[in-house]
Design an enzyme around this catalytic site. Structure first.
Site, PDB file in Angstrom:
ATOM      1  N   SER A 113       0.801  -1.219   0.000  1.00  0.00           N
ATOM      2  CA  SER A 113       0.000   0.000   0.000  1.00  0.00           C
ATOM      3  C   SER A 113       0.837   1.274   0.000  1.00  0.00           C
ATOM      4  CB  SER A 113      -0.958  -0.031   1.178  1.00  0.00           C
ATOM      5  OG  SER A 113      -1.870   1.014   1.098  1.00  0.00           O
ATOM      6  N   ASP A 278      -2.628   6.425  -3.323  1.00  0.00           N
ATOM      7  CA  ASP A 278      -1.467   5.771  -2.709  1.00  0.00           C
ATOM      8  C   ASP A 278      -0.938   4.633  -3.581  1.00  0.00           C
ATOM      9  OD1 ASP A 278      -3.567   3.997  -2.256  1.00  0.00           O
ATOM     10  OD2 ASP A 278      -2.667   3.218  -0.424  1.00  0.00           O
ATOM     11  N   ASP A 282      -5.999   2.703  -3.263  1.00  0.00           N
ATOM     12  CA  ASP A 282      -7.238   2.715  -2.480  1.00  0.00           C
ATOM     13  C   ASP A 282      -7.402   3.956  -1.607  1.00  0.00           C
ATOM     14  OD1 ASP A 282      -5.297   1.943  -0.711  1.00  0.00           O
ATOM     15  OD2 ASP A 282      -6.270   0.090  -0.058  1.00  0.00           O
ATOM     16  N   LYS A 377     -11.531   0.293  -0.153  1.00  0.00           N
ATOM     17  CA  LYS A 377     -11.564   1.730  -0.357  1.00  0.00           C
ATOM     18  C   LYS A 377     -11.048   2.031  -1.750  1.00  0.00           C
ATOM     19  CE  LYS A 377      -7.465   2.530   2.474  1.00  0.00           C
ATOM     20  NZ  LYS A 377      -6.935   1.566   3.327  1.00  0.00           N
TER      21      LYS A 377
HETATM   22  C1  VG1 Z   1      -3.560   2.142   8.354  1.00  0.00           C
HETATM   23  C2  VG1 Z   1      -4.736   3.076   8.487  1.00  0.00           C
HETATM   24  C3  VG1 Z   1      -6.044   2.318   8.268  1.00  0.00           C
HETATM   25  C4  VG1 Z   1      -5.998   1.623   6.913  1.00  0.00           C
HETATM   26  C5  VG1 Z   1      -4.778   0.741   6.828  1.00  0.00           C
HETATM   27  C6  VG1 Z   1      -4.625   0.093   5.465  1.00  0.00           C
HETATM   28  O1  VG1 Z   1      -3.611   1.147   9.367  1.00  0.00           O
HETATM   29  O2  VG1 Z   1      -4.736   3.690   9.745  1.00  0.00           O
HETATM   30  O3  VG1 Z   1      -7.113   3.213   8.357  1.00  0.00           O
HETATM   31  O4  VG1 Z   1      -7.153   0.846   6.719  1.00  0.00           O
HETATM   32  O5  VG1 Z   1      -3.602   1.508   7.076  1.00  0.00           O
HETATM   33  O6  VG1 Z   1      -4.566   1.057   4.464  1.00  0.00           O
HETATM   34  P1  VG1 Z   1      -2.765   1.241  10.721  1.00  0.00           P
HETATM   35  O7  VG1 Z   1      -3.070  -0.044  11.439  1.00  0.00           O
HETATM   36  O8  VG1 Z   1      -1.343   1.428  10.338  1.00  0.00           O
HETATM   37  O9  VG1 Z   1      -3.269   2.437  11.448  1.00  0.00           O
HETATM   38  V1  VG1 Z   1      -3.821   0.691   3.020  1.00  0.00           V
HETATM   39  O10 VG1 Z   1      -4.153   1.916   1.996  1.00  0.00           O
HETATM   40  O11 VG1 Z   1      -2.237   0.596   3.664  1.00  0.00           O
HETATM   41  O12 VG1 Z   1      -4.388  -0.763   2.594  1.00  0.00           O
HETATM   42 CO    CO Z   2      -3.542   1.447   0.147  1.00  0.00          CO
END
Ligand code: VG1
Ligand code: CO
Length: 544
Positions: A113, A278, A282, A377
């Protein structure tokens, strides 16, 4: 096609986090590491004989190599067919759509991501189930348990598929269908939004926008949709070619990592809308003239005006936000008289609500928004929603936000990320908070009065599962709120996230940025949790 069982030993670090398994590239490159994890998912998920899966990645370093491993392990487990994006590319929302379109049994997304890419960066695997959403916690935990007991994995001996050629091909007993990663997704977007109206807006000679693909997966999608189908001026989409190291950019759409967009939109030559997505497509950041739209406000404004957009003209069944996300959308839901759900962080928790038809719009403070059109998302979807709203209401991005604040008040928001190299010390901070948050109820510290505090647990109304220990919430008497939780996507040390929300009523002065308006709250929160004292870390590494 020969299938071999290879003896292996468990790795003890394959527990998926908020969104799949994420590690340094070099960890993934250890012999057997990826095979073990994939086999553990197959072991936990049940029988895949003859099943169809969707696969692709965000193009980061090691994408092709990992796909090749996936093909062999999938074939070794009897998978019949894999639908894969050309060149091995697929954005996360496009993959979700393909799973649903083809009624596939699930999918694998090779992405970390928004985490940095390249040989010294991160790699990751997200796995989706048949509804197109990320595996629920019950399955990710089962995969983790399987990874601790694994003794062998199964691989097929097969020729390497050609991923640059569209169409069907046979690799041993496995059918590989290489598809255009963009076309079906672009059609879906066209079915949701008023393309003729957006085309008029983008072609009126006055409206200027920039979409920054940050050299990650959304470039080709944005190019097709914005420049080709919607007629945006050539050059609207920048950094549009996915590169293994993202060309040195950090594909995290937020005001710090995409500061160049904010600079443009706050400078003398500002356009009308700037946006970025990103690594895996998403997330979204929306910037209006002179203003970054906070994700909580974005969700609230989209909910408020959803009926103006063809795909949502019938109204919304309900909305949902992750717990740390600002409560701006709650006020809109109240006004619309629709339910608003509060779920733990991570998109997977929205999927039951979406499947059950209880909600149509969901959002997270981490620049993530989407709807019932997918089970992930969706960055570009959010950009198109905003364009549609601007076109339909003839209000600018910043006017839509100001109108919203005047009607509902402003939920100023910021997140302080404390990087704590020693994970155990970070865990102590959370344990100390979680021990009995109720002890803060009714206390006053300086001029801050705490109404109540709790440790958030989510009771899923659809499958009745319970997720507890999802963060500590502290509610203040003036309507503000502070939330503490640990990140579940990092690959080293720990990140303590402190989420700050300050409510300004409709008639208040709404000036200032989220970080400015919540700075004092941030200092209060860090003191309440004794962060520096317990960790030795002096200040947050990032303020977003
Ligand atoms: C982070 C965000 C969370 C999101 C996740 C994956 O997680 O806070 O809202 O769903 O990333 O996003 P964390 O546990 O680091 O707070 V993605 O775009 O990396 O799939
Ligand atoms: Co992402």
């Amino acid at each position: 096609m020969a299938i071999r069982s290879i003896a292996t030993r468990p790795f003890d670090d394959q527990r998926p986090g908020t969104a799949g398994l994420r590690k340094k590239v070099r960890i993934f490159q250890q012999p057997h590491y990826l095979e073990n994890f994939l086999q553990s998912v197959f072991n936990a998920a049940g029988d895949f004989s003859g099943a169809t899966l969707v696969a692709g990645g965000d193009g980061r370093y090691w994408n092709r190599e990992a796909l090749s491993v996936l093909f062999r392990v999938a074939a070794g487990n009897g998978v019949g067919r894999i639908i894969v994006g050309r060149h091995g590319l697929l954005s996360t929302p496009a993959a979700s759509h393909l799973i649903r379109l083809h009624e596939a049994a699930g999918g694998f997304l090779l992405t970390a991501s928004h985490n940095p890419g390249g040989p010294d960066g991160d790699f990751g695997v997200k796995f989706d189930t048949a509804n197109g959403g990320q595996a629920p916690e019950s399955l990710t935990e089962a995969a983790w348990r399987a990874s601790l007991e694994i003794e062998a994995y199964h691989v097929a001996d097969m020729p390497e598929p050609e991923l640059d050629r569209l169409g069907l091909q046979q690799a041993g007993d496995l059918q590989i269908e290489v598809v255009d990663p963009v076309a079906d997704y672009a059609d879906l977007m066209e079915s949701l939004f008023d393309f003729p109206r957006i085309r008029k807006l983008l072609g009126n000679g006055r409206f200027r926008m920039r979409f920054d693909g940050l050299n990650a997966i959304t470039g080709p999608y944005a190019m097709e949709i914005l420049e080709h189908r919607l007629g945006a001026a050539p050059g609207t989409v920048v950094n549009a070619v996915p590169l293994p190291d993202f060309g040195g950019l950090h594909p995290d759409p937020n005001p710090v990592d995409a500061a160049h967009l904010v600079d443009w939109m706050t400078g003398p030559d500002a356009g009308d809308l700037a946006a970025a997505s990103d690594g895996d497509g998403d997330r979204n950041m929306i910037v209006g003239r002179g203003m970054v739209v906070s994700p909580g406000d974005s969700l609230a404004v989209l909910a408020e005006h959803a009926r103006r957009v063809p795909g949502y003209a019938g109204g919304l069944a309900g909305v949902a936000r992750s717990m740390p996300t600002s409560r701006a959308v709650d006020r809109v839901a109240e006004a619309l008289n629709i339910p608003c759900y509060e779920t733990p962080t991570g998109w997977r928790y929205f999927c039951n609500l979406l499947d059950a038809g209880r909600v149509d719009l969901c959002g997270e403070e981490s620049f993530g928004t989407s709807s019932s059109h997918a089970r992930e998302k969706d960055g570009l979807w959010a950009v198109l929603f905003w364009l549609n709203l601007v076109a339909a209401t003839e209000r600018s991005v910043e006017e839509l936000v100001h109108d919203h604040w005047q009607r509902f008040g402003r939920h100023a928001f910021a997140r302080h990320d404390w990087f704590i190299p020693d994970s155990e010390r970070a865990a102590v901070v959370m344990q100390t908070l979680q021990e009995n948050p109720g002890r803060f109820d009714g206390t006053t510290l300086g001029d801050v009065h705490i109404e109540r505090a709790d440790s958030f647990a989510y009771h899923d109304p659809v499958d009745e599962s319970v997720a507890s220990g999802q963060g500590v919430r502290v509610f203040l008497a003036d309507g503000s709120r502070v939330v503490f939780r640990l990140s579940g996507t990092g690959t080293q040390g720990a990140t303590l996230r402190i989420y700050l929300e300050k409510y300004l009523p409709p008639d208040a002065d709404h000036g200032g940025t989220g970080p400015e308006l919540t700075a004092a709250l941030g200092a209060f929160a860090a003191g309440l949790a004794r962060v520096s004292e317990l960790t030795g870390v002096a200040r947050p590494a990032g303020v977003i």
